[in-house]
Design a protein around this motif. Structure first.
Motif, PDB file in Angstrom:
ATOM      1  N   SER A 231      -4.655   3.637   0.885  1.00 51.34           N
ATOM      2  CA  SER A 231      -3.634   4.186  -0.023  1.00 51.34           C
ATOM      3  C   SER A 231      -4.098   5.511  -0.635  1.00 51.34           C
ATOM      4  O   SER A 231      -3.334   6.485  -0.661  1.00 51.34           O
ATOM      5  CB  SER A 231      -3.321   3.195  -1.150  1.00 51.34           C
TER       6      SER A 231
ATOM      7  N   HIS B  74      -0.634  15.470  -0.083  1.00 50.27           N
ATOM      8  CA  HIS B  74      -0.694  16.695  -0.876  1.00 50.27           C
ATOM      9  C   HIS B  74      -0.951  17.918   0.006  1.00 50.27           C
ATOM     10  O   HIS B  74      -0.861  19.055  -0.456  1.00 50.27           O
ATOM     11  CB  HIS B  74      -1.774  16.603  -1.956  1.00 50.27           C
TER      12      HIS B  74
ATOM     13  N   ARG C  26       0.832  -1.218   0.000  1.00 49.37           N
ATOM     14  CA  ARG C  26       0.000   0.000   0.000  1.00 49.37           C
ATOM     15  C   ARG C  26       0.864   1.264   0.000  1.00 49.37           C
ATOM     16  O   ARG C  26       0.479   2.282  -0.565  1.00 49.37           O
ATOM     17  CB  ARG C  26      -0.969  -0.019   1.171  1.00 49.37           C
ATOM     18  N   MET C  27       2.016   1.197   0.655  1.00 44.53           N
ATOM     19  CA  MET C  27       2.921   2.359   0.649  1.00 44.53           C
ATOM     20  C   MET C  27       3.414   2.620  -0.771  1.00 44.53           C
ATOM     21  O   MET C  27       3.520   3.755  -1.210  1.00 44.53           O
ATOM     22  CB  MET C  27       4.138   2.130   1.551  1.00 44.53           C
TER      23      MET C  27
ATOM     24  N   HIS D 130       3.731  14.646  -7.174  1.00 41.02           N
ATOM     25  CA  HIS D 130       5.027  15.344  -7.101  1.00 41.02           C
ATOM     26  C   HIS D 130       5.952  14.627  -6.128  1.00 41.02           C
ATOM     27  O   HIS D 130       5.645  14.529  -4.940  1.00 41.02           O
ATOM     28  CB  HIS D 130       4.818  16.795  -6.663  1.00 41.02           C
TER      29      HIS D 130
ATOM     30  N   LEU E 210       6.620  15.774  -2.545  1.00 36.22           N
ATOM     31  CA  LEU E 210       5.638  15.547  -1.463  1.00 36.22           C
ATOM     32  C   LEU E 210       5.964  14.275  -0.680  1.00 36.22           C
ATOM     33  O   LEU E 210       5.456  14.057   0.409  1.00 36.22           O
ATOM     34  CB  LEU E 210       4.226  15.432  -2.043  1.00 36.22           C
TER      35      LEU E 210
ATOM     36  N   SER F 217       8.878  13.409   3.237  1.00 37.00           N
ATOM     37  CA  SER F 217       8.654  13.003   4.636  1.00 37.00           C
ATOM     38  C   SER F 217       8.242  11.531   4.738  1.00 37.00           C
ATOM     39  O   SER F 217       8.276  10.939   5.798  1.00 37.00           O
ATOM     40  CB  SER F 217       7.560  13.862   5.254  1.00 37.00           C
ATOM     41  N   PHE F 218       7.863  10.975   3.618  1.00 40.63           N
ATOM     42  CA  PHE F 218       7.305   9.625   3.582  1.00 40.63           C
ATOM     43  C   PHE F 218       8.386   8.558   3.406  1.00 40.63           C
ATOM     44  O   PHE F 218       8.175   7.399   3.738  1.00 40.63           O
ATOM     45  CB  PHE F 218       6.310   9.585   2.410  1.00 40.63           C
TER      46      PHE F 218
ATOM     47  N   VAL G 193       9.286   6.320   6.303  1.00 32.71           N
ATOM     48  CA  VAL G 193       8.259   5.316   6.605  1.00 32.71           C
ATOM     49  C   VAL G 193       8.497   4.058   5.784  1.00 32.71           C
ATOM     50  O   VAL G 193       8.485   2.936   6.302  1.00 32.71           O
ATOM     51  CB  VAL G 193       6.846   5.887   6.302  1.00 32.71           C
TER      52      VAL G 193
ATOM     53  N   ARG H 290       0.669   7.064  -6.496  1.00 31.10           N
ATOM     54  CA  ARG H 290      -0.435   8.019  -6.618  1.00 31.10           C
ATOM     55  C   ARG H 290      -0.024   9.482  -6.426  1.00 31.10           C
ATOM     56  O   ARG H 290      -0.707  10.381  -6.900  1.00 31.10           O
ATOM     57  CB  ARG H 290      -1.520   7.706  -5.582  1.00 31.10           C
ATOM     58  N   VAL H 291       1.003   9.704  -5.626  1.00 30.91           N
ATOM     59  CA  VAL H 291       1.394  11.092  -5.355  1.00 30.91           C
ATOM     60  C   VAL H 291       2.095  11.662  -6.581  1.00 30.91           C
ATOM     61  O   VAL H 291       3.058  11.092  -7.087  1.00 30.91           O
ATOM     62  CB  VAL H 291       2.292  11.161  -4.098  1.00 30.91           C
TER      63      VAL H 291
ATOM     64  N   ASP I 286       1.823   1.880  -3.385  1.00 30.79           N
ATOM     65  CA  ASP I 286       0.656   2.410  -4.082  1.00 30.79           C
ATOM     66  C   ASP I 286       0.552   3.925  -3.843  1.00 30.79           C
ATOM     67  O   ASP I 286       0.219   4.692  -4.745  1.00 30.79           O
ATOM     68  CB  ASP I 286      -0.596   1.688  -3.558  1.00 30.79           C
ATOM     69  N   VAL I 287       0.849   4.319  -2.598  1.00 30.94           N
ATOM     70  CA  VAL I 287       0.833   5.754  -2.273  1.00 30.94           C
ATOM     71  C   VAL I 287       1.864   6.473  -3.141  1.00 30.94           C
ATOM     72  O   VAL I 287       1.564   7.506  -3.756  1.00 30.94           O
ATOM     73  CB  VAL I 287       1.160   5.975  -0.767  1.00 30.94           C
TER      74      VAL I 287
ATOM     75  N   VAL J 294       4.038  13.541   6.477  1.00 31.63           N
ATOM     76  CA  VAL J 294       3.732  12.447   7.403  1.00 31.63           C
ATOM     77  C   VAL J 294       4.047  12.856   8.844  1.00 31.63           C
ATOM     78  O   VAL J 294       3.277  12.594   9.766  1.00 31.63           O
ATOM     79  CB  VAL J 294       4.543  11.181   7.016  1.00 31.63           C
TER      80      VAL J 294
END
Lengths: 215, 242
Positions: free
Chosen positions: B52, B60, A100-101, A110, A113, A116-117, A120, A107-108, A103-104, B64
Protein backbone atom coordinates in the motif's frame (compact mmCIF):
# COMPACT_ATOMS: atom_id res chain seq x y z
CA UNK A 1 -26.81 -13.92 12.88
CA UNK A 2 -23.15 -14.67 13.70
CA UNK A 3 -21.20 -11.72 15.08
CA UNK A 4 -17.65 -11.21 13.96
CA UNK A 5 -14.84 -9.24 15.52
CA UNK A 6 -12.21 -9.52 12.84
CA UNK A 7 -13.31 -9.80 9.23
CA UNK A 8 -10.06 -11.42 8.10
CA UNK A 9 -10.22 -14.09 10.79
CA UNK A 10 -13.87 -14.74 9.91
CA UNK A 11 -12.92 -15.18 6.24
CA UNK A 12 -10.28 -17.68 7.31
CA UNK A 13 -12.86 -19.52 9.39
CA UNK A 14 -15.20 -19.78 6.40
CA UNK A 15 -12.36 -21.20 4.33
CA UNK A 16 -11.56 -23.78 7.00
CA UNK A 17 -15.23 -24.75 7.36
CA UNK A 18 -15.73 -25.49 3.67
CA UNK A 19 -12.38 -27.22 3.33
CA UNK A 20 -13.09 -29.48 6.30
CA UNK A 21 -16.24 -30.74 4.53
CA UNK A 22 -14.11 -32.55 1.95
CA UNK A 23 -12.02 -34.17 4.70
CA UNK A 24 -15.13 -35.15 6.65
CA UNK A 25 -16.60 -36.81 3.58
CA UNK A 26 -13.53 -38.94 2.86
CA UNK A 27 -14.71 -41.05 5.83
CA UNK A 28 -18.20 -41.31 4.27
CA UNK A 29 -16.60 -42.48 1.03
CA UNK A 30 -14.77 -45.25 2.90
CA UNK A 31 -17.98 -46.40 4.59
CA UNK A 32 -19.99 -46.27 1.35
CA UNK A 33 -17.36 -48.50 -0.28
CA UNK A 34 -17.69 -50.92 2.64
CA UNK A 35 -21.50 -50.94 2.19
CA UNK A 36 -21.05 -51.72 -1.48
CA UNK A 37 -18.72 -54.64 -0.66
CA UNK A 38 -21.17 -55.77 2.08
CA UNK A 39 -24.00 -55.73 -0.49
CA UNK A 40 -21.98 -57.99 -2.79
CA UNK A 41 -21.33 -60.44 0.09
CA UNK A 42 -25.02 -60.36 1.01
CA UNK A 43 -25.86 -61.09 -2.62
CA UNK A 44 -23.62 -64.19 -2.47
CA UNK A 45 -25.21 -65.39 0.80
CA UNK A 46 -28.71 -64.76 -0.61
CA UNK A 47 -27.81 -66.73 -3.75
CA UNK A 48 -26.66 -69.67 -1.61
CA UNK A 49 -29.83 -69.44 0.50
CA UNK A 50 -31.95 -69.67 -2.65
CA UNK A 51 -35.69 -69.70 -1.91
CA UNK A 52 -35.07 -69.26 1.82
CA UNK A 53 -33.84 -65.68 1.13
CA UNK A 54 -35.99 -64.85 -1.87
CA UNK A 55 -37.08 -61.52 -0.37
CA UNK A 56 -33.49 -60.62 0.46
CA UNK A 57 -32.08 -60.69 -3.10
CA UNK A 58 -33.73 -57.50 -4.50
CA UNK A 59 -32.75 -55.69 -1.28
CA UNK A 60 -29.06 -56.41 -1.88
CA UNK A 61 -29.30 -54.81 -5.33
CA UNK A 62 -30.96 -51.82 -3.77
CA UNK A 63 -28.23 -51.52 -1.12
CA UNK A 64 -25.53 -51.70 -3.78
CA UNK A 65 -27.26 -49.04 -5.92
CA UNK A 66 -27.70 -46.82 -2.89
CA UNK A 67 -24.03 -47.23 -1.89
CA UNK A 68 -22.90 -46.40 -5.42
CA UNK A 69 -25.15 -43.34 -5.55
CA UNK A 70 -23.76 -42.17 -2.22
CA UNK A 71 -20.22 -42.62 -3.57
CA UNK A 72 -21.08 -40.54 -6.64
CA UNK A 73 -22.59 -37.82 -4.44
CA UNK A 74 -19.55 -37.82 -2.15
CA UNK A 75 -17.21 -37.45 -5.12
CA UNK A 76 -19.30 -34.54 -6.40
CA UNK A 77 -19.33 -32.92 -2.97
CA UNK A 78 -15.58 -33.39 -2.72
CA UNK A 79 -15.08 -31.55 -6.04
CA UNK A 80 -17.61 -28.90 -5.14
CA UNK A 81 -16.10 -28.32 -1.68
CA UNK A 82 -12.70 -27.94 -3.33
CA UNK A 83 -14.11 -25.39 -5.79
CA UNK A 84 -15.80 -23.47 -2.97
CA UNK A 85 -12.54 -23.55 -1.03
CA UNK A 86 -10.68 -22.12 -4.06
CA UNK A 87 -13.28 -19.39 -4.57
CA UNK A 88 -13.02 -18.60 -0.87
CA UNK A 89 -9.22 -18.23 -1.16
CA UNK A 90 -9.63 -15.95 -4.17
CA UNK A 91 -12.20 -13.92 -2.27
CA UNK A 92 -9.85 -13.55 0.70
CA UNK A 93 -7.08 -12.34 -1.59
CA UNK A 94 -9.37 -9.99 -3.48
CA UNK A 95 -10.73 -8.64 -0.21
CA UNK A 96 -7.17 -8.13 0.97
CA UNK A 97 -6.44 -6.28 -2.27
CA UNK A 98 -9.54 -4.13 -1.73
CA UNK A 99 -8.46 -3.22 1.81
CA UNK A 100 -5.01 -2.30 0.57
CA UNK A 101 -6.43 -0.24 -2.31
CA UNK A 102 -8.48 1.74 0.19
CA UNK A 103 -5.33 2.18 2.22
CA UNK A 104 -3.68 3.62 -0.90
CA UNK A 105 -6.59 6.07 -1.32
CA UNK A 106 -6.14 7.12 2.31
CA UNK A 107 -2.42 7.70 1.82
CA UNK A 108 -2.45 9.66 -1.43
CA UNK A 109 -2.61 13.33 -0.52
CA UNK A 110 -4.13 14.79 -3.71
CA UNK A 111 -7.36 13.23 -5.02
CA UNK A 112 -6.33 14.18 -8.57
CA UNK A 113 -3.50 11.61 -8.36
CA UNK A 114 -6.10 8.88 -7.90
CA UNK A 115 -7.84 9.53 -11.22
CA UNK A 116 -6.09 6.66 -13.00
CA UNK A 117 -6.57 4.45 -9.96
CA UNK A 118 -10.36 4.66 -9.74
CA UNK A 119 -10.85 2.05 -12.47
CA UNK A 120 -8.70 -0.42 -10.52
CA UNK A 121 -10.86 -0.04 -7.41
CA UNK A 122 -14.05 -0.42 -9.47
CA UNK A 123 -12.68 -3.59 -11.14
CA UNK A 124 -11.75 -5.12 -7.79
CA UNK A 125 -15.20 -4.34 -6.38
CA UNK A 126 -16.82 -5.98 -9.42
CA UNK A 127 -14.55 -9.04 -9.08
CA UNK A 128 -15.47 -9.33 -5.42
CA UNK A 129 -19.20 -9.20 -6.17
CA UNK A 130 -18.80 -11.89 -8.85
CA UNK A 131 -16.82 -14.10 -6.45
CA UNK A 132 -19.42 -13.68 -3.72
CA UNK A 133 -22.22 -14.65 -6.12
CA UNK A 134 -20.28 -17.71 -7.25
CA UNK A 135 -19.51 -18.64 -3.65
CA UNK A 136 -23.19 -18.41 -2.61
CA UNK A 137 -24.30 -20.41 -5.65
CA UNK A 138 -21.79 -23.18 -5.00
CA UNK A 139 -22.59 -23.27 -1.30
CA UNK A 140 -26.29 -23.78 -2.10
CA UNK A 141 -25.33 -26.59 -4.48
CA UNK A 142 -23.23 -28.19 -1.74
CA UNK A 143 -26.22 -28.09 0.59
CA UNK A 144 -28.36 -29.80 -2.10
CA UNK A 145 -25.78 -32.56 -2.55
CA UNK A 146 -25.63 -33.15 1.21
CA UNK A 147 -29.45 -33.34 1.25
CA UNK A 148 -29.26 -35.95 -1.47
CA UNK A 149 -27.00 -38.13 0.72
CA UNK A 150 -29.42 -37.62 3.60
CA UNK A 151 -32.25 -38.91 1.39
CA UNK A 152 -30.13 -41.96 0.55
CA UNK A 153 -29.58 -42.58 4.24
CA UNK A 154 -33.28 -42.29 5.02
CA UNK A 155 -33.91 -44.91 2.36
CA UNK A 156 -31.06 -47.02 3.77
CA UNK A 157 -32.64 -46.94 7.25
CA UNK A 158 -35.87 -48.35 5.78
CA UNK A 159 -33.84 -50.96 3.87
CA UNK A 160 -31.99 -52.10 6.98
CA UNK A 161 -35.40 -52.74 8.68
CA UNK A 162 -36.54 -54.77 5.66
CA UNK A 163 -33.21 -56.61 5.75
CA UNK A 164 -33.82 -57.61 9.33
CA UNK A 165 -37.33 -58.86 8.56
CA UNK A 166 -36.13 -60.84 5.53
CA UNK A 167 -33.13 -62.20 7.47
CA UNK A 168 -35.43 -63.54 10.20
CA UNK A 169 -37.17 -65.68 7.55
CA UNK A 170 -33.96 -67.11 6.12
CA UNK A 171 -33.66 -70.08 8.54
CA UNK A 172 -29.99 -71.22 8.79
CA UNK A 173 -28.91 -68.11 6.87
CA UNK A 174 -30.59 -65.89 9.44
CA UNK A 175 -27.36 -65.07 11.29
CA UNK A 176 -25.30 -64.23 8.18
CA UNK A 177 -27.99 -61.99 6.74
CA UNK A 178 -28.67 -60.50 10.17
CA UNK A 179 -25.03 -59.34 10.24
CA UNK A 180 -25.58 -57.64 6.85
CA UNK A 181 -28.56 -55.76 8.32
CA UNK A 182 -26.54 -54.79 11.42
CA UNK A 183 -23.59 -53.57 9.37
CA UNK A 184 -25.83 -51.53 7.12
CA UNK A 185 -27.57 -49.95 10.07
CA UNK A 186 -24.30 -49.03 11.75
CA UNK A 187 -22.82 -47.66 8.52
CA UNK A 188 -25.90 -45.53 7.92
CA UNK A 189 -25.66 -44.06 11.42
CA UNK A 190 -21.99 -43.20 10.93
CA UNK A 191 -22.66 -41.62 7.53
CA UNK A 192 -25.55 -39.61 8.98
CA UNK A 193 -23.25 -38.35 11.73
CA UNK A 194 -20.63 -37.19 9.21
CA UNK A 195 -23.21 -35.59 6.92
CA UNK A 196 -24.72 -33.79 9.90
CA UNK A 197 -21.29 -32.46 10.78
CA UNK A 198 -20.81 -31.32 7.17
CA UNK A 199 -24.21 -29.61 7.14
CA UNK A 200 -23.40 -27.89 10.39
CA UNK A 201 -20.06 -26.66 8.95
CA UNK A 202 -21.86 -25.46 5.86
CA UNK A 203 -24.47 -23.56 7.86
CA UNK A 204 -21.72 -22.02 9.99
CA UNK A 205 -19.92 -20.89 6.82
CA UNK A 206 -23.18 -19.44 5.46
CA UNK A 207 -23.89 -17.56 8.70
CA UNK A 208 -20.36 -16.17 8.86
CA UNK A 209 -20.55 -15.12 5.23
CA UNK A 210 -23.77 -13.22 5.82
CA UNK A 211 -22.17 -11.49 8.80
CA UNK A 212 -19.12 -10.57 6.70
CA UNK A 213 -21.30 -9.20 3.90
CA UNK A 214 -23.22 -7.09 6.39
CA UNK A 215 -20.11 -5.66 8.00
CA UNK B 1 7.46 6.21 2.15
CA UNK B 2 10.41 8.40 1.29
CA UNK B 3 10.96 9.10 -2.41
CA UNK B 4 14.27 10.42 -3.78
CA UNK B 5 14.80 11.33 -7.41
CA UNK B 6 18.12 9.90 -8.61
CA UNK B 7 18.09 11.06 -12.21
CA UNK B 8 16.01 13.48 -14.18
CA UNK B 9 16.45 13.72 -17.93
CA UNK B 10 14.20 12.48 -20.71
CA UNK B 11 13.38 9.76 -18.25
CA UNK B 12 13.48 9.63 -14.48
CA UNK B 13 14.82 7.32 -11.75
CA UNK B 14 13.21 7.43 -8.32
CA UNK B 15 14.05 5.36 -5.27
CA UNK B 16 11.44 4.62 -2.59
CA UNK B 17 12.33 3.41 0.88
CA UNK B 18 12.59 4.08 4.60
CA UNK B 19 8.87 3.41 4.99
CA UNK B 20 7.87 4.64 8.48
CA UNK B 21 4.70 2.49 8.37
CA UNK B 22 6.61 -0.72 7.70
CA UNK B 23 6.04 -3.46 10.32
CA UNK B 24 8.97 -3.46 12.72
CA UNK B 25 10.47 -6.87 12.06
CA UNK B 26 10.64 -6.83 8.29
CA UNK B 27 13.79 -5.70 6.52
CA UNK B 28 13.72 -2.25 4.95
CA UNK B 29 13.91 -2.33 1.17
CA UNK B 30 14.60 0.10 -1.66
CA UNK B 31 12.18 0.05 -4.57
CA UNK B 32 12.98 1.82 -7.82
CA UNK B 33 10.81 3.44 -10.44
CA UNK B 34 12.11 4.21 -13.94
CA UNK B 35 9.63 6.35 -15.82
CA UNK B 36 9.44 7.78 -19.31
CA UNK B 37 6.63 10.16 -20.34
CA UNK B 38 4.51 7.19 -21.45
CA UNK B 39 5.74 4.12 -19.55
CA UNK B 40 7.14 3.07 -16.21
CA UNK B 41 9.06 0.16 -14.77
CA UNK B 42 8.99 -0.84 -11.11
CA UNK B 43 12.20 -2.54 -10.03
CA UNK B 44 11.91 -5.04 -7.17
CA UNK B 45 8.51 -3.68 -6.08
CA UNK B 46 8.78 -5.29 -2.64
CA UNK B 47 6.89 -7.47 -0.23
CA UNK B 48 3.17 -7.71 0.46
CA UNK B 49 3.48 -5.71 3.70
CA UNK B 50 4.69 -2.55 1.99
CA UNK B 51 2.39 -2.78 -1.03
CA UNK B 52 0.00 0.00 0.00
CA UNK B 53 2.78 2.45 0.91
CA UNK B 54 4.60 1.59 -2.30
CA UNK B 55 1.61 2.03 -4.59
CA UNK B 56 0.57 5.26 -2.84
CA UNK B 57 4.11 6.61 -3.22
CA UNK B 58 4.27 5.54 -6.86
CA UNK B 59 1.01 7.33 -7.71
CA UNK B 60 2.68 10.62 -6.77
CA UNK B 61 5.00 10.11 -9.76
CA UNK B 62 3.13 8.10 -12.39
CA UNK B 63 -0.43 7.01 -13.11
CA UNK B 64 -1.47 3.37 -12.81
CA UNK B 65 -1.91 3.10 -16.59
CA UNK B 66 1.68 4.21 -17.07
CA UNK B 67 3.15 1.25 -15.15
CA UNK B 68 3.64 -1.27 -17.92
CA UNK B 69 6.54 -3.30 -16.58
CA UNK B 70 7.78 -4.88 -13.37
CA UNK B 71 11.16 -6.39 -12.71
CA UNK B 72 12.04 -8.92 -10.03
CA UNK B 73 15.79 -9.46 -9.74
CA UNK B 74 15.18 -12.82 -8.07
CA UNK B 75 12.58 -14.82 -6.14
CA UNK B 76 12.88 -13.59 -2.56
CA UNK B 77 9.72 -12.45 -0.69
CA UNK B 78 11.10 -8.97 0.05
CA UNK B 79 11.53 -8.55 -3.70
CA UNK B 80 8.21 -9.70 -5.10
CA UNK B 81 5.78 -11.24 -2.59
CA UNK B 82 3.44 -8.31 -3.41
CA UNK B 83 2.98 -9.77 -6.90
CA UNK B 84 -0.54 -11.13 -6.23
CA UNK B 85 -1.68 -7.58 -5.44
CA UNK B 86 0.11 -5.95 -8.38
CA UNK B 87 -1.54 -8.63 -10.51
CA UNK B 88 -4.93 -7.17 -9.56
CA UNK B 89 -3.85 -3.58 -10.10
CA UNK B 90 -1.85 -3.98 -13.32
CA UNK B 91 -3.51 -6.82 -15.22
CA UNK B 92 -1.84 -5.85 -18.51
CA UNK B 93 1.70 -5.40 -17.20
CA UNK B 94 4.72 -7.63 -17.85
CA UNK B 95 7.02 -9.05 -15.19
CA UNK B 96 10.64 -9.48 -16.22
CA UNK B 97 12.38 -12.02 -14.05
CA UNK B 98 14.89 -14.91 -14.35
CA UNK B 99 13.53 -17.91 -16.24
CA UNK B 100 14.86 -20.04 -13.41
CA UNK B 101 12.32 -18.70 -10.94
CA UNK B 102 9.15 -18.56 -13.06
CA UNK B 103 7.45 -21.61 -11.55
CA UNK B 104 8.40 -20.45 -8.04
CA UNK B 105 7.42 -16.78 -8.39
CA UNK B 106 4.03 -17.83 -9.76
CA UNK B 107 3.28 -19.08 -6.23
CA UNK B 108 2.90 -15.42 -5.19
CA UNK B 109 -0.19 -15.25 -7.45
CA UNK B 110 0.09 -14.48 -11.13
CA UNK B 111 -3.15 -14.66 -13.10
CA UNK B 112 -3.06 -11.59 -15.31
CA UNK B 113 0.44 -10.18 -15.56
CA UNK B 114 2.62 -11.69 -18.30
CA UNK B 115 5.81 -13.36 -17.06
CA UNK B 116 8.76 -12.56 -19.33
CA UNK B 117 11.43 -15.19 -18.52
CA UNK B 118 14.92 -13.69 -18.72
CA UNK B 119 17.59 -15.93 -20.25
CA UNK B 120 20.77 -16.50 -18.23
CA UNK B 121 22.90 -14.17 -20.35
CA UNK B 122 20.50 -11.23 -19.87
CA UNK B 123 19.33 -8.87 -22.59
CA UNK B 124 17.37 -5.64 -22.35
CA UNK B 125 14.11 -4.23 -21.04
CA UNK B 126 12.57 -2.06 -23.70
CA UNK B 127 10.46 0.86 -22.46
CA UNK B 128 9.83 2.41 -25.86
CA UNK B 129 12.32 5.26 -26.09
CA UNK B 130 14.45 3.78 -23.33
CA UNK B 131 16.39 0.54 -23.28
CA UNK B 132 17.80 -0.82 -20.01
CA UNK B 133 20.51 -3.48 -19.90
CA UNK B 134 20.07 -6.64 -17.86
CA UNK B 135 23.36 -7.51 -16.19
CA UNK B 136 23.66 -11.15 -15.05
CA UNK B 137 24.43 -11.37 -11.33
CA UNK B 138 23.84 -15.06 -10.74
CA UNK B 139 24.84 -16.37 -7.30
CA UNK B 140 24.88 -12.81 -5.95
CA UNK B 141 23.09 -14.06 -4.04
CA UNK B 142 20.37 -15.97 -5.84
CA UNK B 143 21.31 -18.63 -8.40
CA UNK B 144 19.15 -16.82 -10.97
CA UNK B 145 19.67 -13.10 -10.51
CA UNK B 146 19.97 -9.88 -12.55
CA UNK B 147 21.01 -6.27 -12.10
CA UNK B 148 19.82 -3.42 -14.32
CA UNK B 149 22.15 -0.90 -15.93
CA UNK B 150 21.00 2.36 -17.46
CA UNK B 151 23.82 3.75 -19.65
CA UNK B 152 22.11 7.15 -20.01
CA UNK B 153 21.52 7.76 -16.31
CA UNK B 154 24.70 5.79 -15.43
CA UNK B 155 22.81 4.01 -12.69
CA UNK B 156 23.38 0.36 -11.83
CA UNK B 157 20.59 -1.27 -9.83
CA UNK B 158 22.69 -3.88 -8.04
CA UNK B 159 20.07 -5.91 -6.14
CA UNK B 160 21.54 -7.42 -3.00
CA UNK B 161 25.09 -6.48 -4.00
CA UNK B 162 26.06 -3.45 -1.94
CA UNK B 163 23.19 -4.03 0.48
CA UNK B 164 23.55 -3.14 4.14
CA UNK B 165 21.57 -3.71 7.32
CA UNK B 166 20.73 -0.27 8.61
CA UNK B 167 18.76 1.32 11.42
CA UNK B 168 15.32 2.65 10.46
CA UNK B 169 15.38 6.01 8.73
CA UNK B 170 19.01 5.81 7.58
CA UNK B 171 20.07 8.34 4.92
CA UNK B 172 19.67 7.30 1.28
CA UNK B 173 23.37 7.72 0.36
CA UNK B 174 26.62 6.51 1.86
CA UNK B 175 28.44 9.53 3.24
CA UNK B 176 31.40 7.82 4.92
CA UNK B 177 32.41 4.60 3.20
CA UNK B 178 34.66 3.27 5.98
CA UNK B 179 31.90 3.80 8.52
CA UNK B 180 29.53 1.93 6.23
CA UNK B 181 31.66 -1.24 5.98
CA UNK B 182 30.51 -2.89 9.24
CA UNK B 183 26.88 -2.52 8.12
CA UNK B 184 27.44 -4.50 4.94
CA UNK B 185 30.30 -6.90 5.73
CA UNK B 186 28.30 -9.74 7.29
CA UNK B 187 25.53 -9.33 4.74
CA UNK B 188 27.94 -10.03 1.87
CA UNK B 189 29.95 -12.73 3.63
CA UNK B 190 26.85 -14.67 4.58
CA UNK B 191 24.45 -14.12 1.69
CA UNK B 192 26.91 -14.19 -1.23
CA UNK B 193 27.91 -17.81 -1.76
CA UNK B 194 30.60 -17.65 -4.46
CA UNK B 195 33.94 -15.81 -4.72
CA UNK B 196 34.14 -16.80 -8.39
CA UNK B 197 30.74 -15.29 -9.18
CA UNK B 198 31.63 -12.18 -7.16
CA UNK B 199 34.94 -11.59 -8.96
CA UNK B 200 33.36 -12.16 -12.36
CA UNK B 201 30.64 -9.61 -11.52
CA UNK B 202 33.20 -7.05 -10.27
CA UNK B 203 35.25 -7.30 -13.45
CA UNK B 204 32.15 -6.85 -15.63
CA UNK B 205 30.83 -3.93 -13.61
CA UNK B 206 34.22 -2.18 -13.73
CA UNK B 207 33.74 -1.94 -17.49
CA UNK B 208 30.48 0.00 -17.03
CA UNK B 209 30.31 3.73 -16.49
CA UNK B 210 28.48 3.91 -13.14
CA UNK B 211 27.65 7.13 -11.28
CA UNK B 212 25.22 5.53 -8.82
CA UNK B 213 25.27 1.97 -7.53
CA UNK B 214 21.80 1.32 -6.19
CA UNK B 215 21.22 -1.72 -3.96
CA UNK B 216 17.90 -3.12 -2.77
CA UNK B 217 18.69 -2.60 0.94
CA UNK B 218 20.50 0.20 2.70
CA UNK B 219 22.26 3.19 1.26
CA UNK B 220 23.21 3.95 -2.33
CA UNK B 221 26.78 4.65 -3.49
CA UNK B 222 27.67 7.57 -5.71
CA UNK B 223 30.77 9.02 -7.30
CA UNK B 224 34.03 7.72 -5.83
CA UNK B 225 32.17 5.44 -3.42
CA UNK B 226 31.17 3.21 -6.35
CA UNK B 227 34.83 2.33 -7.02
CA UNK B 228 35.50 2.07 -3.29
CA UNK B 229 32.71 -0.46 -3.03
CA UNK B 230 33.97 -2.51 -6.00
CA UNK B 231 37.52 -2.60 -4.52
CA UNK B 232 36.18 -3.59 -1.09
CA UNK B 233 33.87 -6.25 -2.50
CA UNK B 234 36.61 -7.72 -4.70
CA UNK B 235 38.90 -8.10 -1.70
CA UNK B 236 36.22 -9.60 0.52
CA UNK B 237 36.07 -13.36 0.91
CA UNK B 238 32.44 -14.37 0.65
CA UNK B 239 30.54 -17.56 1.39
CA UNK B 240 32.22 -17.80 4.76
CA UNK B 241 29.18 -17.53 6.95
CA UNK B 242 29.38 -21.13 8.12
Amino acid sequence: MARIKDERLAEGEVLVSVTVIAAELSEVMKIAKEISIGAKNAKAIAARAGDKARGFQPITNFIDDMARHTLTMVRQIDQEALSVSRICSQEIRTNDAKRRMHDVIRRVEHPSLLKSFQGVVTDIDARLIALRREFDKRLDHLAELLDSINSDMRAATAISSSCRVEASRAEEFREGLGVVADNLEQAVEVIKKHVKECSSRLQHAQRLKQAIYKK
Amino acid sequence: MKATILYEGKHQWTVFGRDPDKPEKIIDTNQYLVSTPSRALLIDPGGIEIFSSMLAATLHHVSVDQITDLFASHQDPDIISSLGLWDQVLPNARLHSPWLWESFIRHFGLNNIEYVPLPDDGGTIDLGDLSLQLVPAHYLHSSGNFNIYDPQAKILFSGDVGAALEADGAPMFVDDFDEHIPKMKMFHQRWMPSNRAKNDWVSRVRRLDVDILAPQHGRLYRGADVKRFLDWFEALEVGVGV
